[in-house]
Motif scaffolding. Structure first.
Motif, mmCIF file in Angstrom:
data_model
loop_
_atom_site.group_PDB
_atom_site.id
_atom_site.type_symbol
_atom_site.label_atom_id
_atom_site.label_comp_id
_atom_site.label_asym_id
_atom_site.label_seq_id
_atom_site.Cartn_x
_atom_site.Cartn_y
_atom_site.Cartn_z
ATOM 1 N N VAL A 1 0.418 -1.205 -0.294
ATOM 2 C CA VAL A 1 -0.043 -0.589 0.169
ATOM 3 C C VAL A 1 0.646 0.951 0.192
ATOM 4 C CG1 VAL A 1 -2.221 -0.860 1.102
ATOM 5 C CG2 VAL A 1 -0.085 -0.082 2.562
ATOM 6 N N ASP A 2 0.501 2.160 -0.533
ATOM 7 C CA ASP A 2 0.548 3.562 -0.451
ATOM 8 C C ASP A 2 0.818 4.295 0.714
ATOM 9 O OD1 ASP A 2 1.486 6.541 -0.640
ATOM 10 O OD2 ASP A 2 0.967 5.999 -3.277
ATOM 11 N N LYS A 3 2.100 4.618 1.124
ATOM 12 C CA LYS A 3 2.515 4.590 2.462
ATOM 13 C C LYS A 3 1.721 6.485 2.530
ATOM 14 C CE LYS A 3 7.404 3.692 2.932
ATOM 15 N NZ LYS A 3 9.154 3.967 2.972
ATOM 16 N N ARG B 1 4.568 -0.385 1.518
ATOM 17 C CA ARG B 1 4.844 -0.686 2.661
ATOM 18 C C ARG B 1 4.196 -2.126 2.137
ATOM 19 N NH1 ARG B 1 1.351 0.160 5.919
ATOM 20 N NH2 ARG B 1 -0.308 1.672 6.020
ATOM 21 N N PRO B 2 4.199 -2.665 3.338
ATOM 22 C CA PRO B 2 3.149 -3.772 3.172
ATOM 23 C C PRO B 2 2.123 -3.765 3.520
ATOM 24 C CG PRO B 2 5.460 -4.993 3.843
ATOM 25 C CD PRO B 2 5.869 -3.196 3.120
ATOM 26 N N LEU B 3 0.645 -4.110 3.508
ATOM 27 C CA LEU B 3 -0.604 -4.218 4.540
ATOM 28 C C LEU B 3 -0.114 -4.767 5.474
ATOM 29 C CD1 LEU B 3 -2.663 -2.881 5.320
ATOM 30 C CD2 LEU B 3 -4.005 -4.409 3.539
ATOM 31 N N PRO B 4 -0.659 -4.774 6.687
ATOM 32 C CA PRO B 4 -0.643 -5.313 8.130
ATOM 33 C C PRO B 4 -1.912 -6.450 8.055
ATOM 34 C CG PRO B 4 0.073 -3.077 9.405
ATOM 35 C CD PRO B 4 0.138 -3.522 7.294
ATOM 36 N N GLY B 5 -1.393 -7.941 8.315
ATOM 37 C CA GLY B 5 -2.450 -8.967 8.261
ATOM 38 C C GLY B 5 -2.568 -9.100 6.628
ATOM 39 N N SER B 6 -1.492 -8.846 6.098
ATOM 40 C CA SER B 6 -2.164 -8.653 3.869
ATOM 41 C C SER B 6 -1.831 -10.100 3.881
ATOM 42 C CB SER B 6 -2.091 -7.665 3.326
ATOM 43 O OG SER B 6 -1.012 -7.496 3.075
ATOM 44 N N LEU B 7 -0.941 -11.190 4.392
ATOM 45 C CA LEU B 7 -0.018 -12.065 3.692
ATOM 46 C C LEU B 7 -1.058 -13.029 3.620
ATOM 47 C CD1 LEU B 7 2.474 -12.917 3.109
ATOM 48 C CD2 LEU B 7 2.237 -14.205 5.819
ATOM 49 N N LEU C 1 10.473 -9.303 3.299
ATOM 50 C CA LEU C 1 10.123 -8.149 2.485
ATOM 51 C C LEU C 1 9.033 -7.757 3.760
ATOM 52 C CD1 LEU C 1 10.599 -8.503 -1.356
ATOM 53 C CD2 LEU C 1 11.708 -7.034 1.041
ATOM 54 N N TYR C 2 7.701 -9.010 3.960
ATOM 55 C CA TYR C 2 6.841 -8.753 4.489
ATOM 56 C C TYR C 2 7.003 -7.829 5.929
ATOM 57 C CZ TYR C 2 1.652 -9.234 6.686
ATOM 58 O OH TYR C 2 0.991 -9.501 6.847
ATOM 59 N N GLY C 3 8.398 -8.882 6.436
ATOM 60 C CA GLY C 3 8.494 -8.761 8.187
ATOM 61 C C GLY C 3 8.778 -6.709 8.010
ATOM 62 N N GLU C 4 9.634 -5.734 6.861
ATOM 63 C CA GLU C 4 9.809 -4.805 7.709
ATOM 64 C C GLU C 4 8.914 -3.438 7.476
ATOM 65 O OE1 GLU C 4 11.718 -3.627 3.712
ATOM 66 O OE2 GLU C 4 13.413 -4.073 4.410
ATOM 67 N N PRO C 5 8.933 -3.562 9.306
ATOM 68 C CA PRO C 5 8.075 -2.100 9.503
ATOM 69 C C PRO C 5 8.239 -0.218 8.673
ATOM 70 C CG PRO C 5 9.833 -1.958 10.863
ATOM 71 C CD PRO C 5 10.391 -3.201 9.700
ATOM 72 N N GLU C 6 9.351 -0.413 8.163
ATOM 73 C CA GLU C 6 9.332 0.821 7.219
ATOM 74 C C GLU C 6 10.034 0.877 6.163
ATOM 75 O OE1 GLU C 6 7.687 4.177 6.162
ATOM 76 O OE2 GLU C 6 7.331 3.222 7.858
ATOM 77 N N PRO C 7 9.513 -0.510 5.524
ATOM 78 C CA PRO C 7 10.582 -0.358 4.148
ATOM 79 C C PRO C 7 10.753 1.056 3.132
ATOM 80 C CG PRO C 7 8.283 -1.181 3.553
ATOM 81 C CD PRO C 7 8.722 -0.332 4.867
ATOM 82 N N GLY C 8 11.706 1.204 2.207
ATOM 83 C CA GLY C 8 12.308 2.191 1.449
ATOM 84 C C GLY C 8 11.515 2.054 0.461
#
Length: 134
Positions: A41-43, A112-118, A101-108
Motif C-alpha cells: 500500500v501507498d505510504k 509498505r506491506p499492509l499488515p495482516g495481508s499475507l 520483505l513483509y516483516g520490514e516495518p518501514e521499508p524504502g
C-alpha cells in the motif's frame, strides 16, 4: 535528384535474439504452483499499489502492480524488484525473501506491506488477476 529516400535492405532481415548466460541471479517470474503474497500500500494515502508474491516449488517471486494504481503502482515496483534480486543474490528461498520483505516495518520506496495481508493463492496468475481487477 529523387525525393524518395533509399530503403535500407537490412530492414527486411529477420532478427533473432539469443539469451546469453550470466547476469544477476533472479527468481522465476511465473509459476503455476501455489504462492503466498502480501499487499503493498501507498505510504501516503494507504491505497493499494500492488502485490509481492513468492512460490517455493518453482523458485519464483515477483511484484505485480495493481492496474488501478496506474503509474504509481508500476513505479513502486522498482523497490520491491530490487529487494527480491538482492534476496536471490543472498541465496534466500522465495519464502524467506517474502517473509523478510513483509516483516520490514518501514521499508524504502513509496509502498509498505499492509499488515495482516499475507495470504495464499493457487498460482501467480491468480495474483495477477487480483491486481488486474482489484
Amino acid at each position: 535528384m529523387s525525393s524518395e529516400r533509399p530503403v535500407n535492405p537490412r530492414f527486411d532481415d529477420d532478427m533473432r535474439f539469443v539469451e546469453q548466460p550470466g547476469g544477476p541471479p533472479r527468481y522465476q517470474h511465473r509459476t503455476d504452483k501455489p504462492v503466498r503474497y502480501f499487499t503493498v500500500v501507498d505510504k501516503e494515502n494507504g491505497s493499494i499499489l500492488g502485490y509481492v508474491w513468492a512460490g517455493v516449488e518453482d523458485d519464483a517471486a515477483a511484484y505485480e502492480p495493481r492496474q488501478a494504481a496506474g503509474p504509481r503502482g508500476v513505479n513502486a515496483g522498482g523497490y520491491w524488484v530490487r529487494r527480491l534480486r538482492a534476496a536471490k543474490e543472498r541465496e534466500l528461498q522465495p519464502s524467506q525473501a517474502l517473509a523478510e520483505l513483509y516483516g520490514e516495518p518501514e521499508p524504502g520506496g513509496k509502498g509498505r506491506p499492509l499488515p495482516g495481508s499475507l495470504a495464499e493463492a493457487a498460482n501467480a496468475a491468480a495474483v495477477e488477476a487480483l491486481a488486474a481487477h482489484a
